[in-house]
Design an enzyme around this catalytic site. Structure first.
Site, PDB file in Angstrom:
ATOM      1  N   LYS A 566      -3.663   5.030   1.117  1.00 30.43           N
ATOM      2  CA  LYS A 566      -3.989   3.886   1.985  1.00 30.43           C
ATOM      3  C   LYS A 566      -4.141   2.585   1.215  1.00 30.43           C
ATOM      4  CE  LYS A 566      -3.740   4.675   5.476  1.00 30.43           C
ATOM      5  NZ  LYS A 566      -2.481   4.884   6.217  1.00 30.43           N
ATOM      6  N   THR A 567      -3.295   2.400   0.215  1.00 29.97           N
ATOM      7  CA  THR A 567      -3.302   1.132  -0.516  1.00 29.97           C
ATOM      8  C   THR A 567      -1.950   0.428  -0.457  1.00 29.97           C
ATOM      9  OG1 THR A 567      -2.728   2.279  -2.571  1.00 29.97           O
ATOM     10  CG2 THR A 567      -5.076   1.889  -2.150  1.00 29.97           C
ATOM     11  N   SER A 664      -9.264   1.773   6.140  1.00 31.95           N
ATOM     12  CA  SER A 664      -7.918   2.211   6.481  1.00 31.95           C
ATOM     13  C   SER A 664      -7.840   3.735   6.546  1.00 31.95           C
ATOM     14  CB  SER A 664      -6.912   1.666   5.454  1.00 31.95           C
ATOM     15  OG  SER A 664      -5.598   2.053   5.785  1.00 31.95           O
ATOM     16  N   TRP A 769       6.446  -7.276   4.771  1.00 36.66           N
ATOM     17  CA  TRP A 769       7.798  -7.401   4.249  1.00 36.66           C
ATOM     18  C   TRP A 769       8.553  -6.087   4.394  1.00 36.66           C
ATOM     19  CZ3 TRP A 769       9.794 -11.970   2.182  1.00 36.66           C
ATOM     20  CH2 TRP A 769       8.869 -13.020   2.066  1.00 36.66           C
ATOM     21  N   GLY A 786       1.422   0.253   8.556  1.00 35.57           N
ATOM     22  CA  GLY A 786       1.066  -1.112   8.899  1.00 35.57           C
ATOM     23  C   GLY A 786       0.370  -1.247  10.236  1.00 35.57           C
ATOM     24  N   ARG A 787      -0.433  -0.238  10.601  1.00 36.68           N
ATOM     25  CA  ARG A 787      -1.160  -0.322  11.871  1.00 36.68           C
ATOM     26  C   ARG A 787      -2.140  -1.491  11.839  1.00 36.68           C
ATOM     27  NH1 ARG A 787      -1.989   5.218  10.661  1.00 36.68           N
ATOM     28  NH2 ARG A 787      -0.662   6.643  11.838  1.00 36.68           N
ATOM     29  N   TYR A 789      -5.791  -2.737  12.990  1.00 36.05           N
ATOM     30  CA  TYR A 789      -7.072  -2.134  13.366  1.00 36.05           C
ATOM     31  C   TYR A 789      -8.006  -3.210  13.898  1.00 36.05           C
ATOM     32  CZ  TYR A 789      -5.251   1.172   9.876  1.00 36.05           C
ATOM     33  OH  TYR A 789      -4.456   2.017   9.150  1.00 36.05           O
TER      34      TYR A 789
END
Length: 836
Positions: A566-567, A664, A769, A786-787, A789
């Site tokens: 999650k980075t 995330s 991007w 890329g959700r 939140y």
């Protein structure tokens, strides 16, 4: 003028009187202090003894009452043993070394690694900050070791007080060494302790004090008499009851120092501080640990001071293989006298090790292929066949890696089995050794398949790791259900070699090298060890020689993207694959673009399984293959495993603000319908206490632990050099990926330089991007990437900012030390807080 002389004379008289009054006051103060010290109540009870996790509370002596050998018998004190709560202490050793190159420091680390004890090394500070000792009310270390005890004694007042309070509060002991040199004073008091040191002595005739509380593996049997090596020994002298000698010796010379007493007096070279002086228990050595007995006492001291949380079992597994039975040219094979000697030796060893049995490896093709005397030796071996264990070699002693057909290899094994059945040799041992250890490692799968189908082999061994240094890093492994390790009989060490202390050095070796096996080829005995399961065979000529010619060294990655999760690692992966010279692994049907080899059960599938995920490179020198597995970053076993197979690989770690990473991950779990994440708010997850449910604490751990970046990076830096590590700014990758990718290309040394400015386009809908296709159309990652939140609650962000404060400070110090640029988010944290 006369008046001025009179005034000056009066002033001088007053000054003389003032000085006299001060002198009298000081003398009275000293007398009062001496009276107070000599008549004040003494500590009658030793501090609590550590609690034992390995069985048995460490007792001082029978009845718990004894007199220290330093003192005359009338000073006996009653000492009771209490258990302390060490549940708030991590079973980790903090080692302060003089430098990363110091000999004694390396020997200390070698014993800790051989014993499988977790440790952390620091350069001993004389001034400056002590390393972080606490983490959320948990003490990070259960024991402190000083390579040079003077570094501890001469700590500045602030750090000394900090360390002593830590040790006293958590029951943490200290081990220290004093190694004299030509500049050492012959006699001196250890600063702040009622203990005197006498250095640069020659000693002889070691003795073990049977009353020393720390003795566990070491037994107070008679030690071989004679001079100790060197003339740089230090002995300790004290009249305080807190000190108990552990090892004692005589001086070599009859010209003993007057303050050491008569020549035949015993002097302590290792002392145990029971903590009666200041509440901290210590063990002090008057030399290094090169001498074999010091190694044993050192291991015992670790066990004692940690309440046996860090201790060695007395159980060892040994196997003695006598290879190449019936094999050899005429004049080199076993005769009747050799067989008799073998039986006699086995009988002698059985008096020390019950049921000891030599294990004989045979190749039946060469039976009766020697001289007449040697053929009689073959017959005598078979006459006594039931007195030995037996294991199969290959029928013709050929190397298995030369056979590419399983059927042909199995037929060779069946011939050997037929020979065994015809001559009454047992065939049910489930153990085999390949000639020259070919095919065991590097793995030749055909050998394993044939072994299982013909002999039902479950265990084998190998010694083909001669260049894996140090030997303590070698490990066993499992491939296709066959274990490459050694375990045929069990022996208690205190019943084995300590019955004869002349075998002392061999005893220390067997003690400290736990995954060892005593191998022998006829009369040439030697120790050999198992190895790590995934070591790069391409870095060892011997390995390449016994590796199948069908294999290649070129199908291994040159760099790893290690995460954390999650980075933005998926985006980085997609950007890297756009480069014409960079190739990723084939996708996994289970874990998609990630192989996840080093961190889980896939590791036991071996190198061949791993290499099958990579294509054959078209140009070995210019093609860069890589893999991305984001959970490598914070899985503790991964750096060591990865470095064993890929020691020259480069490492990319992608870091974002750990607060955002934690959020995330929580949202990721919600999107995957994790019931814990769905039923609890993010604030409830990160603030949950130790009494929360196991499931909630698991989610909390996976949310928070990967964000302690410095801790995990330090694990990687143990096995990789700093120049092999590149920190990728995750925030900058999201806002200006072309700039970040240019830096990565430069770090990797990949050519040609790829123009990411032209290859990427910003997608307004996605908000990040993506790859630019023909006509400028974007090709982005899937919907799960890329959700967007909901905003994090301010109180939760404030809580996590404080939670990660110290961790981010450690990261700041580490990156500055490495000379790495600070990530954007870390600089912003610095500017928005009052960090110093």
């Amino acid at each position: 003028m006369g008046l001025w002389k009179l005034v000056r004379g009066v002033r001088q008289l007053e000054l003389h009187r003032l000085i006299l009054v001060l002198i009298v006051f000081c003398l009275l103060s000293m007398a009062f202090l001496a009276y107070f010290v000599s008549n004040s109540p003494k500590i009658k009870e030793a501090p609590p003894m550590p609690f034992s996790d390995c069985g048995g509370v460490v007792a001082a002596a029978a009845g718990g009452q004894r007199a220290p050998l330093f003192l005359p018998p009338f000073t006996v004190r009653q000492r009771t043993v209490k258990a302390v709560d060490n549940s708030r202490t991590e079973p980790v050793v903090l080692v302060f070394v003089e430098s990363i190159y110091s000999q004694l420091g390396q020997e200390i680390v070698a014993i800790l690694e051989s014993s499988r004890f977790r440790y952390h090394t620091e350069i001993a500070p004389s001034k400056g900050d002590m390393p972080t000792l606490m983490e959320r009310d948990i003490a990070r270390y259960a024991l402190v070791i000083y390579e040079n005890i003077l570094k501890y004694v001469n700590l500045d007042a602030w750090n000394r007080d900090l360390l002593d309070k830590y040790c006293a509060e958590f029951g943490v002991g200290i081990i220290g060494f004093f190694k004299a040199n030509e500049n050492s004073l012959l006699s001196a008091q250890l600063k702040g302790f009622p203990l005197f040191l006498h250095s640069n002595l020659g000693l002889r005739d070691y003795h073990i004090n049977p009353a020393a509380p720390l003795l566990y593996i070491t037994k107070p049997n008679e030690v071989e008499q004679g001079p100790l090596p060197g003339d740089d020994w230090t002995v300790f002298q004290s009249n305080h009851s807190t000190y108990e000698p552990v090892l004692l010796a005589l001086t070599k010379s009859s010209e003993a120092l007057a303050h050491l007493g008569p020549h035949r007096a015993l002097h302590a070279t290792v002392v145990q501080d029971l903590g009666l002086h200041d509440g901290i228990q210590r063990v002090l050595f008057g030399n290094n640990i090169s001498f074999w007995l010091h190694k044993l006492i050192f291991v015992d001291a670790i066990a004692y001071l940690t309440g046996k949380r860090l201790c060695l079992s007395l159980e060892r597994h040994l196997l003695v293989d006598v290879d190449d039975i019936f094999v050899g040219k005429e004049g080199t094979r076993m005769k009747v006298t050799d067989v008799k000697a073998l039986l006699s030796t086995q009988n002698k060893l059985q008096t020390l090790v019950p049921n000891f049995t030599f294990n004989l490896g045979f190749s039946g093709k060469f039976y009766h292929a020697g001289t007449e005397e040697e053929d009689e030796g073959d017959d005598m071996l078979l006459q006594h066949r039931h007195e030995f264990w037996w294991f199969p070699h290959m029928w013709s002693h050929m190397q298995p890696h030369l056979f590419h057909n399983v059927s042909v290899l199995a037929e060779q094994m069946r011939l050997n089995m037929q020979f065994a059945q015809e001559h009454g040799i047992p065939t049910d041992m489930g153990y085999a050794v390949a000639p020259h250890h070919s095919g065991v490692y590097p793995v030749h799968s055909q050998l394993y398949e044939a072994w299982k189908s013909v002999w039902g082999i479950t265990v084998t061994s190998t010694e083909e790791y001669p260049h894996l240094r140090p030997a303590r890093h070698r490990r066993g492994f499992i491939h296709r259900g066959i274990k490459v390790k050694h375990c045929h009989f069990t022996v208690k060490l205190d019943n084995l070699i300590q019955k004869n202390m002349k075998e002392s050095i061999r005893f220390a070796c067997v003690l400290l090298i736990r995954p060892s096996v005593f191998k022998s080829k006829k009369n040439n005995a030697k120790l050999c060890y198992c190895s790590l399961s995934s070591i790069n065979p391409c870095h060892d000529k011997r390995h390449k020689d016994i590796w199948s010619k069908e294999k290649t060294c070129d199908r291994l990655p040159k760099f790893l993207v290690i995460g954390p999760q999650k980075t933005g690692t998926s985006a980085l992966h997609s950007f890297l694959t756009l480069h014409p010279a960079i190739t990723s692994n084939f996708p996994s049907p289970v874990t998609f673009e990630e192989i996840q080899f080093f961190n889980g059960p896939n590791y036991h599938d071996g190198i061949d399984w791993y290499m099958d995920f990579f294509p054959f490179p078209s140009n070995v020198s210019t093609d860069f293959m890589f893999e991305k597995s984001a959970n490598y970053f914070d899985t503790e076993v991964v750096p060591k495993r990865a470095a064993a197979l890929l020691p020259r690989a480069k490492i990319l770690a992608l870091l974002i603000n750990p607060v955002d990473r934690a959020y995330s991950w929580y949202q990721h779990q919600r999107a995957h319908q994790d019931p814990v994440a769905i039923n609890h708010t993010f604030h409830e997850v990160v603030t949950a206490g130790p009494s929360a449910s196991k499931e909630l604490l698991t989610l909390q751990n996976r949310s928070l632990k990967p964000g302690t970046y410095a801790t995990h990076l330090e694990h990687w830096l143990v096995h990789y050099q700093a120049r092999q590590l590149h920190i990728v700014d995750g925030t900058l990758l999201r806002s200006n990926p072309a700039l970040v990718m240019d830096g990565i290309q430069q770090f990797l040394g990949v050519t040609p330089i790829f123009n990411y400015t032209q290859a990427l386009v910003f997608d307004e809908g996605k908000g990040f991007w993506c790859q630019r296709l023909e006509g400028g159309r974007p090709k982005c990652l899937g919907k799960s990437k890329g959700r967007k939140y909901p905003e994090m609650a301010p109180e939760t962000r404030a809580f996590l900012t404080e939670y990660y404060r110290e961790h981010n400070l450690e990261l700041l110090r580490l990156l500055n030390l490495l000379g790495q640029a600070l990530p954007t988010w870390l600089r912003e944290e610095l500017q928005s807080t009052s960090w110093s």
